[in-house]
Design a protein around this motif. Sequence first.
Motif, mmCIF file in Angstrom:
data_model
loop_
_atom_site.group_PDB
_atom_site.id
_atom_site.type_symbol
_atom_site.label_atom_id
_atom_site.label_comp_id
_atom_site.label_asym_id
_atom_site.label_seq_id
_atom_site.Cartn_x
_atom_site.Cartn_y
_atom_site.Cartn_z
ATOM 1 N N HIS A 1 -5.669 3.643 6.552
ATOM 2 C CA HIS A 1 -4.283 3.651 7.005
ATOM 3 C C HIS A 1 -3.468 4.781 6.356
ATOM 4 O O HIS A 1 -2.529 5.299 6.953
ATOM 5 C CB HIS A 1 -3.633 2.305 6.699
ATOM 6 C CG HIS A 1 -2.192 2.245 7.058
ATOM 7 N ND1 HIS A 1 -1.752 2.342 8.357
ATOM 8 C CD2 HIS A 1 -1.087 2.140 6.299
ATOM 9 C CE1 HIS A 1 -0.440 2.284 8.370
ATOM 10 N NE2 HIS A 1 -0.008 2.159 7.145
ATOM 11 N N SER A 2 -3.851 5.157 5.149
ATOM 12 C CA SER A 2 -3.091 6.207 4.450
ATOM 13 C C SER A 2 -3.178 7.541 5.194
ATOM 14 O O SER A 2 -2.405 8.453 4.913
ATOM 15 C CB SER A 2 -3.587 6.358 3.018
ATOM 16 O OG SER A 2 -4.986 6.500 2.998
ATOM 17 N N ASP B 1 0.855 -1.191 0.000
ATOM 18 C CA ASP B 1 0.000 0.000 0.000
ATOM 19 C C ASP B 1 0.883 1.231 0.000
ATOM 20 O O ASP B 1 1.481 1.577 1.014
ATOM 21 C CB ASP B 1 -0.911 -0.004 1.233
ATOM 22 C CG ASP B 1 -1.886 -1.165 1.200
ATOM 23 O OD1 ASP B 1 -2.398 -1.465 0.107
ATOM 24 O OD2 ASP B 1 -2.132 -1.772 2.263
ATOM 25 N N GLY B 2 0.974 1.863 -1.154
ATOM 26 C CA GLY B 2 1.849 3.024 -1.278
ATOM 27 C C GLY B 2 1.100 4.327 -1.132
ATOM 28 O O GLY B 2 -0.088 4.349 -0.831
ATOM 29 N N ASP B 3 1.826 5.402 -1.362
ATOM 30 C CA ASP B 3 1.298 6.758 -1.239
ATOM 31 C C ASP B 3 0.180 7.043 -2.226
ATOM 32 O O ASP B 3 -0.820 7.647 -1.889
ATOM 33 C CB ASP B 3 2.431 7.740 -1.565
ATOM 34 C CG ASP B 3 2.943 8.404 -0.323
ATOM 35 O OD1 ASP B 3 2.455 8.059 0.759
ATOM 36 O OD2 ASP B 3 3.826 9.267 -0.455
ATOM 37 N N VAL B 4 0.394 6.615 -3.472
ATOM 38 C CA VAL B 4 -0.560 6.979 -4.517
ATOM 39 C C VAL B 4 -1.346 5.781 -5.031
ATOM 40 O O VAL B 4 -2.342 5.955 -5.718
ATOM 41 C CB VAL B 4 0.136 7.684 -5.712
ATOM 42 C CG1 VAL B 4 0.619 9.057 -5.302
ATOM 43 C CG2 VAL B 4 1.276 6.869 -6.244
ATOM 44 N N GLY C 1 3.008 5.583 10.314
ATOM 45 C CA GLY C 1 2.151 6.261 9.353
ATOM 46 C C GLY C 1 2.942 7.397 8.737
ATOM 47 O O GLY C 1 4.138 7.276 8.517
ATOM 48 N N LYS C 2 2.267 8.499 8.488
ATOM 49 C CA LYS C 2 2.944 9.655 7.912
ATOM 50 C C LYS C 2 3.534 10.508 9.023
ATOM 51 O O LYS C 2 2.987 10.559 10.121
ATOM 52 C CB LYS C 2 1.930 10.505 7.130
ATOM 53 C CG LYS C 2 1.207 9.748 6.026
ATOM 54 C CD LYS C 2 1.983 9.842 4.725
ATOM 55 C CE LYS C 2 1.566 8.801 3.700
ATOM 56 N NZ LYS C 2 0.157 8.812 3.350
ATOM 57 N N ALA D 1 -6.055 18.971 6.046
ATOM 58 C CA ALA D 1 -6.028 17.527 5.791
ATOM 59 C C ALA D 1 -6.530 16.809 7.037
ATOM 60 O O ALA D 1 -6.490 17.367 8.137
ATOM 61 C CB ALA D 1 -4.614 17.085 5.460
ATOM 62 N N VAL D 2 -7.003 15.573 6.874
ATOM 63 C CA VAL D 2 -7.477 14.786 8.007
ATOM 64 C C VAL D 2 -6.457 13.699 8.349
ATOM 65 O O VAL D 2 -5.990 12.973 7.471
ATOM 66 C CB VAL D 2 -8.845 14.131 7.703
ATOM 67 C CG1 VAL D 2 -9.291 13.237 8.865
ATOM 68 C CG2 VAL D 2 -9.890 15.200 7.428
ATOM 69 N N GLY D 3 -6.120 13.604 9.628
ATOM 70 C CA GLY D 3 -5.226 12.551 10.096
ATOM 71 C C GLY D 3 -5.943 11.662 11.097
ATOM 72 O O GLY D 3 -7.057 11.975 11.528
ATOM 73 N N ALA D 4 -5.297 10.553 11.456
ATOM 74 C CA ALA D 4 -5.892 9.637 12.431
ATOM 75 C C ALA D 4 -4.786 8.975 13.232
ATOM 76 O O ALA D 4 -3.663 8.822 12.746
ATOM 77 C CB ALA D 4 -6.726 8.579 11.722
ATOM 78 N N SER D 5 -5.108 8.589 14.458
ATOM 79 C CA SER D 5 -4.149 7.818 15.246
ATOM 80 C C SER D 5 -4.229 6.361 14.809
ATOM 81 O O SER D 5 -5.172 5.953 14.137
ATOM 82 C CB SER D 5 -4.480 7.908 16.739
ATOM 83 O OG SER D 5 -5.629 7.118 17.010
ATOM 84 N N ARG D 6 -3.245 5.577 15.213
ATOM 85 C CA ARG D 6 -3.280 4.165 14.842
ATOM 86 C C ARG D 6 -4.463 3.462 15.478
ATOM 87 O O ARG D 6 -5.037 2.548 14.874
ATOM 88 C CB ARG D 6 -1.968 3.492 15.260
ATOM 89 C CG ARG D 6 -1.996 2.009 14.960
ATOM 90 C CD ARG D 6 -0.619 1.406 14.948
ATOM 91 N NE ARG D 6 -0.674 0.063 15.502
ATOM 92 C CZ ARG D 6 0.393 -0.685 15.697
ATOM 93 N NH1 ARG D 6 1.585 -0.221 15.390
ATOM 94 N NH2 ARG D 6 0.276 -1.881 16.193
ATOM 95 N N ALA D 7 -4.845 3.882 16.675
ATOM 96 C CA ALA D 7 -5.996 3.235 17.320
ATOM 97 C C ALA D 7 -7.237 3.403 16.439
ATOM 98 O O ALA D 7 -8.015 2.461 16.265
ATOM 99 C CB ALA D 7 -6.223 3.839 18.701
ATOM 100 N N ALA D 8 -7.420 4.592 15.871
ATOM 101 C CA ALA D 8 -8.582 4.840 15.007
ATOM 102 C C ALA D 8 -8.465 4.051 13.697
ATOM 103 O O ALA D 8 -9.467 3.558 13.175
ATOM 104 C CB ALA D 8 -8.706 6.334 14.710
ATOM 105 N N VAL D 9 -7.247 3.919 13.199
ATOM 106 C CA VAL D 9 -7.030 3.172 11.956
ATOM 107 C C VAL D 9 -7.236 1.676 12.189
ATOM 108 O O VAL D 9 -7.938 1.001 11.439
ATOM 109 C CB VAL D 9 -5.617 3.450 11.392
ATOM 110 C CG1 VAL D 9 -5.286 2.494 10.249
ATOM 111 C CG2 VAL D 9 -5.501 4.904 10.931
#
Lengths: 261, 320
Positions: free
Chosen positions: B244-245, A161-164, B252-253, B229-237
Motif C-alpha cells: 500500500h505504501s 501505517d505511516g510513511d516511515v 495513496g501518494k 521509483a515504483v508505484g501501483a494502482s489501488r487495484a494492484a494494491v
Amino acid sequence: MSLRIVVAVKYVPDATGDRHFAEDLTTDRDAVDGLLSELDEYAVEQALQIAEAADDAEVTAVTIGPEDARGAVLKALQMGAAKGVHVEDDALHGTDIIGTSLVLAKAIEHIGYDLVVTGMASTDGTAGVVPALLAERLGIPQVTLLSEVAVADGKVTGRRDGDVASEQLEAALPALVSVTDQSGEARYPSFKGIMGAKKKPLETLDLSDLGVDAAEVGLDGAWSAVQDATARPARTAGTIVKDEGEGGKQLAEFLAAQKFI
Amino acid sequence: MAEVLVYVDHVDGAVRKPTLELLTIARRIGEPVAVHLGPGAEAAAKVLGEHGATRVLAADAPEFADYLVVPKVDALEAAAKAVGPAAVLVPSSAEGKEIAARLALRLGSGIITDAVDVEAGADGPVATQSAFAAAFSTRSTVRKGAPVITVKPNAAPVEAAPAAGAVEPLEVSFGELATGTKVVSRTPRQSTGRPELTEAAIVVSGGRGVNGAENFSVIEALADSLGAAVGASRAAVDAGWYPHSNQVGQTGKSVSPQLYIANGISGAIQHRAGMQTSKTIVAVNKDAEAPIFDLVDYGVVGDLFNVVPQLTEEVKARKG
Ligand SMILES: Cc1cc2nc3c(=O)[nH]c(=O)nc-3n(C[C@H](O)[C@H](O)[C@H](O)COP(=O)(O)OP(=O)(O)OC[C@H]3O[C@@H](n4cnc5c(N)ncnc54)[C@H](O)[C@@H]3O)c2cc1C
Ligand SMILES: Nc1ncnc2c1ncn2[C@@H]1O[C@H](COP(=O)(O)O)[C@@H](O)[C@H]1O
C-alpha cells in the motif's frame, strides 16, 4: 453500560462527475449528483463492527451540509446506524474546515459520545484534517488513519501505517478514531436495511440548537479564503502508437528525445 | 525581516527533502527559522543552515516518539509563541497535516493544506492548491492569524542559501492531552533502495494489467533501468501484488515527477488525482480506449509484457 458511537459522514459530489466551482468559489453542489463520501463508508463500517462487537452500543451518524446532505445520513442508517443527525443552516454555506470542525464538535457533544469515528479525508475537499481538529476541540485522544481498529475494556487500539513506519496505537475512551480505505470493505445496505431506515429517528438541527454564532461560520466567518480557481489547461493530445513488435523501442526513442535516457 | 517557522521532517536527524523545499519557500516570505523535534538536531542544523535556516529551535523528549501527534503540536505552539512568525510551513505528510491543523486552531490561524506552490503576496502568502483531482488549480490566502500552510513535496526547488543555522534550545511543557495516544510499538518500513515515491524524478507504475505479484518484477526492472521509483494502482494494491505504501492516487501518494509511466492502468479519476500533475506522462495499455490515453504525451497500445521488457532492454543498451 452502553457504548455511544458517533460517526461523522460527509455528503460530496460524485468524483466521477464533472466537478467544478460555483461563482462564489465554493464547491458547486448542483452540477454533479451527491452521495455519501466513499471514504466515510469505511467509517460507518468500522463504527458498526465496533458496535456489533460490544455488548450494548448505539451508532449515530451525523452530517453537516445543505438539504440534500441528509442523503449521507440516510445511507448510514440503511447500512445499520441507529440514529441520524443532520445539521443544516443557510449560514453554513461556504464554511471552511475550521468552521466545520466547530459545528461538528458541537453536534457531537449535543449527541453525547464515547467514541467518534470519521473517514480519513473527504473526497471533495481532501484535506484530511477535520479528525485532528475534532480531537483538539473535544479534548480527547486522536487515534487516526487506522487500517485496523478494535475497542475493548474501555480502550481503543489500532494500526497506523505511516510513511516511515507502521505504528500500533492505544488510547482510553472517550477517543476519536479515523479509518482509512485499508480498514475493510464497507457493507451494502440490505433490502431490509433500506426499508428500516425510513423509520429510524433522523433529527435536524440548526446553528441556534447548537449554540453556534452564525458569524463564526460561512464564507464570511472563514479563516481562509479562495481568491481564484482556474481550470487546468487540457493536456495537448499526445502521440499514440500501436505495438506491432517495436512498441518498446519506439517508446525508448521518445524518452531519449525527451532526454530521459 | 519577519521570521517564518519551518517544521522539520527528519529521521534521526537526517532531514527529508521536502523540508529543504520548504526553506526555499520560507525565504520568499521572510527569514526561515527551523523547528527540530527529537534526536539529531546538530546534524540536521548543518543541512538546514546550508539551505537558509537562520536559527534551529530544537527540543528532544521521549514524548515525541512515544505519543501520537500532540507532543509535537505542543512544541510547535511553544515555538510560535516564542517567535511570533509571519507564517508556519509544515510538510504535507499525513502527520504534518494533523500537526498543522491542531496548531492552527490553537493559534487562531487559518490553515491551507496541500499547497503545491506558495508566493509572497500583498496580504500575506498566497498558496496554490490542486482541486477536484487536479482538474482545477486554486489560489488561497489566510484571513486570520499567522497563516499555517502545509506544502506538498516538489512544490519548490531545493536551493543552497548559506545561513547561520544556530541551534537554540526550545522550552516545551507538555499539556494533558500530549500523552493521550500511546505508540505501543513501531515497525520501520523496509527500504527498497529505490528512490522515495513522492520525491523521485521518474515513477514507473503498474496496475491490474500486471496480473500478479510475481509479474511486478517486469515493472521493477524498468524502474531500475531508469533509476525510478515504483508505484501501483489501488487495484494492484488491493489484490495484494504490491504494498500500500506504493499506491499512487487519492488514497495513496500523490506524485508529480518529471516522468510518469503507467503500465496496465486504466486511468480512473482517483488514480489521476495522484499523478495528473506529472510533467510528462507515458502509458502502456492494451485497450486503446483506456482513459489514461487522454493524459499521455506518448502512449503505446499493446501488451505490457511485450512492450515493457523491450523498453527496459533499450534503456539499458542506450545507457551502456
Ligand atoms: C474513494 C476511492 C479512492 C480510491 N483511491 C485510489 C487510489 O488512491 N489509487 C488508485 O489507483 N485507485 C484508487 N481508487 C480506485 C480506482 O477507482 C480504480 O478502481 C483503480 O485505479 C483501477 O486500477 P487499475 O487501473 O490498475 O485497474 P483497471 O481499471 O482494471 O485497469 C487495468 C488496465 O490494464 C489494462 N491491461 C490489462 N492487461 C494488460 C496487459 N497485459 N498489457 C497492457 N495493459 C493491460 C486494461 O486494458 C485496463 O485498462 C479509489 C476508488 C475510490 C472509490
Ligand atoms: N460536513 C461534514 N459533515 C460530517 N462529517 C464531515 C464533514 N466534513 C468532514 N467530515 C468528517 O471528517 C473527515 C475528514 O474530512 P476532511 O478533513 O474535510 O478531509 C471525513 O471523512 C468525515 O468523517
